[in-house]
Design a protein around this motif. Structure first.
Motif, PDB file in Angstrom:
ATOM      1  N   GLU A  25       0.879  -1.089   0.122  1.00  0.00           N
ATOM      2  CA  GLU A  25      -0.011  -0.335   0.121  1.00  0.00           C
ATOM      3  C   GLU A  25       0.891   1.182   0.064  1.00  0.00           C
ATOM      4  N   GLY A  80      -0.369   4.652  -0.339  1.00  0.00           N
ATOM      5  CA  GLY A  80      -0.878   5.783   0.280  1.00  0.00           C
ATOM      6  C   GLY A  80      -0.675   7.296  -0.391  1.00  0.00           C
ATOM      7  N   GLN A  99      -2.278  10.080  -2.867  1.00  0.00           N
ATOM      8  CA  GLN A  99      -3.659  10.553  -3.540  1.00  0.00           C
ATOM      9  C   GLN A  99      -3.309  10.649  -4.708  1.00  0.00           C
ATOM     10  N   ALA A 100      -4.421  10.606  -5.587  1.00  0.00           N
ATOM     11  CA  ALA A 100      -4.356  11.062  -7.140  1.00  0.00           C
ATOM     12  C   ALA A 100      -4.334  12.579  -7.476  1.00  0.00           C
ATOM     13  N   ASP A 101      -3.188  12.945  -7.282  1.00  0.00           N
ATOM     14  CA  ASP A 101      -3.048  14.634  -7.556  1.00  0.00           C
ATOM     15  C   ASP A 101      -1.225  14.721  -7.808  1.00  0.00           C
ATOM     16  N   TYR A 109      -1.656   9.970   2.144  1.00  0.00           N
ATOM     17  CA  TYR A 109      -2.847  10.128   2.861  1.00  0.00           C
ATOM     18  C   TYR A 109      -2.414   8.954   4.216  1.00  0.00           C
ATOM     19  N   GLU A 110      -1.505   8.276   4.010  1.00  0.00           N
ATOM     20  CA  GLU A 110      -1.284   7.285   5.199  1.00  0.00           C
ATOM     21  C   GLU A 110       0.462   7.677   5.080  1.00  0.00           C
ATOM     22  N   GLY A 135      -9.268   2.541  -4.817  1.00  0.00           N
ATOM     23  CA  GLY A 135      -9.718   3.278  -3.530  1.00  0.00           C
ATOM     24  C   GLY A 135      -8.621   4.106  -3.012  1.00  0.00           C
ATOM     25  N   THR A 136      -9.049   4.830  -1.751  1.00  0.00           N
ATOM     26  CA  THR A 136      -8.120   5.359  -0.863  1.00  0.00           C
ATOM     27  C   THR A 136      -7.524   4.495   0.370  1.00  0.00           C
ATOM     28  N   SER A 137      -8.839   4.186   0.996  1.00  0.00           N
ATOM     29  CA  SER A 137      -8.343   3.275   2.298  1.00  0.00           C
ATOM     30  C   SER A 137      -7.628   2.149   1.964  1.00  0.00           C
ATOM     31  N   GLU A 139      -5.696   0.761  -1.876  1.00  0.00           N
ATOM     32  CA  GLU A 139      -5.681   1.253  -3.077  1.00  0.00           C
ATOM     33  C   GLU A 139      -6.142   0.413  -4.170  1.00  0.00           C
TER      34      GLU A 139
END
Length: 306
Positions: free
Chosen positions: A233, A235, A237-239, A245-246, A295-297, A299
């Motif tokens: 994982e 962590g 963000q898609a930016d 984020y983790e 996802g985010t929580s 991936e």
């Protein structure tokens, strides 16, 4: 030339057969996603594969017949992290496997491993729902472990060729993401009869929690932290800034301990011998799934129709 190659070809065929026959299959319980699907985070499947196992699914609301079939055909059980309350399926599976344990028969010693929520489920299966405390400020935090004196003789941390005790005590690599947990006081009162407390941590407010344990006799293990995240994982963000984020550690130390614990769990599973029988109708996760999602929580999600 043929006479020289034939023994080598025969040896290769025997080695291949042996490798296939003893590839363990470890089962992961899926969690509810919506009214039509359940899911398993891909990181747990990859984690088991890194250790040399294939993965099979345990439906969250599986009936007794399905659970019994899975128990007969699996080499291990993994309860993953997430949000659901302890389901009857997990309680029944825990009790069924525990009842069949025979220290004189390695084939019966199916390992059970709980990560984060799974750690809490195993504690609840043994000690009851009240074993858990709430209000820990331990979400999205990466910590070194504080080992107990018993850790030096543990199976979990001393079976590896890597000195995990030193690595994990001196590096912030274990990623925590929980509000619930087990306090050392509650562990001593309800679990110490059969389980060994291996490590603790404190949250941001100084509240102490159990971070790992193992059963004194049986191959049952729990980590409140997430060993699968350091390898699988990221962590991000898609930016454009690729912000995390983790706070997942991907250092050599982080990926090393993750790999070693995966290898340890799969090594425990191998001891039960070849069990998976396709005639049972069971399929591996890669064969059964109904697609993947991002996802985010987690991936990547693996979905299953219910």
């Amino acid at each position: 030339m043929f006479r020289l190659l034939a023994p080598l070809l025969l040896l290769s065929a025997v080695s291949l057969h042996s490798a296939l026959a003893f590839t363990p299959v470890v089962s992961i319980m899926s969690h509810p996603h919506n009214s039509t699907h359940e899911f398993i985070a891909s990181s747990y499947v990859k984690y088991l594969e890194a250790g040399g196992a294939r993965a099979m699914r345990i439906p969250f609301n599986a009936n007794v017949t399905t659970i019994d079939t899975i128990v007969k055909n699996t080499n291990g059980i993994l309860f993953m992290g997430g949000e659901p309350s302890l389901p009857p399926t997990a309680s029944y599976m825990y009790g069924t496997i525990l009842a069949q344990y025979d220290l004189q028969d390695p084939m019966t010693m199916i390992p059970m491993w709980g990560t984060c929520l799974g750690f809490e489920w195993i504690a609840q299966c043994h000690a009851g729902l009240s074993v858990l405390s709430s209000g820990f400020d331990a979400e999205n935090i990466t910590l070194p472990l504080t080992f107990t004196a018993d850790a030096i003789s543990s199976r979990m941390y001393t079976s590896s060729p890597t000195d995990l005790l030193t690595l994990l005590a001196n590096n912030n690599v274990t990623m925590n993401n929980h509000e619930g947990g087990v306090t050392p006081v509650e562990f001593e009162a309800t679990m110490a009869d059969e389980f060994t407390l291996l490590s603790t941590n404190v949250d941001r407010q100084g509240m102490e929690f159990v971070s790992s344990y193992e059963h004194r006799m049986y191959p049952i293990y729990g980590t409140q932290y997430h060993p699968e995240k350091s390898m699988f994982e990221y962590g991000a963000q898609a930016d454009p800034a690729d912000l995390g984020y983790e706070v997942i550690d991907h250092s050599p130390e982080g990926t090393r301990y993750s790999f070693e614990l995966a290898s340890f769990l799969v090594a425990e599973a191998r001891k039960t011998g070849a069990r998976f029988d396709r005639a049972s109708g069971l399929k591996t996760i890669m064969e059964e799934n109904d697609g993947f999602g991002a996802g985010t929580s987690f991936e990547q999600y693996i979905f299953f129709k219910v």
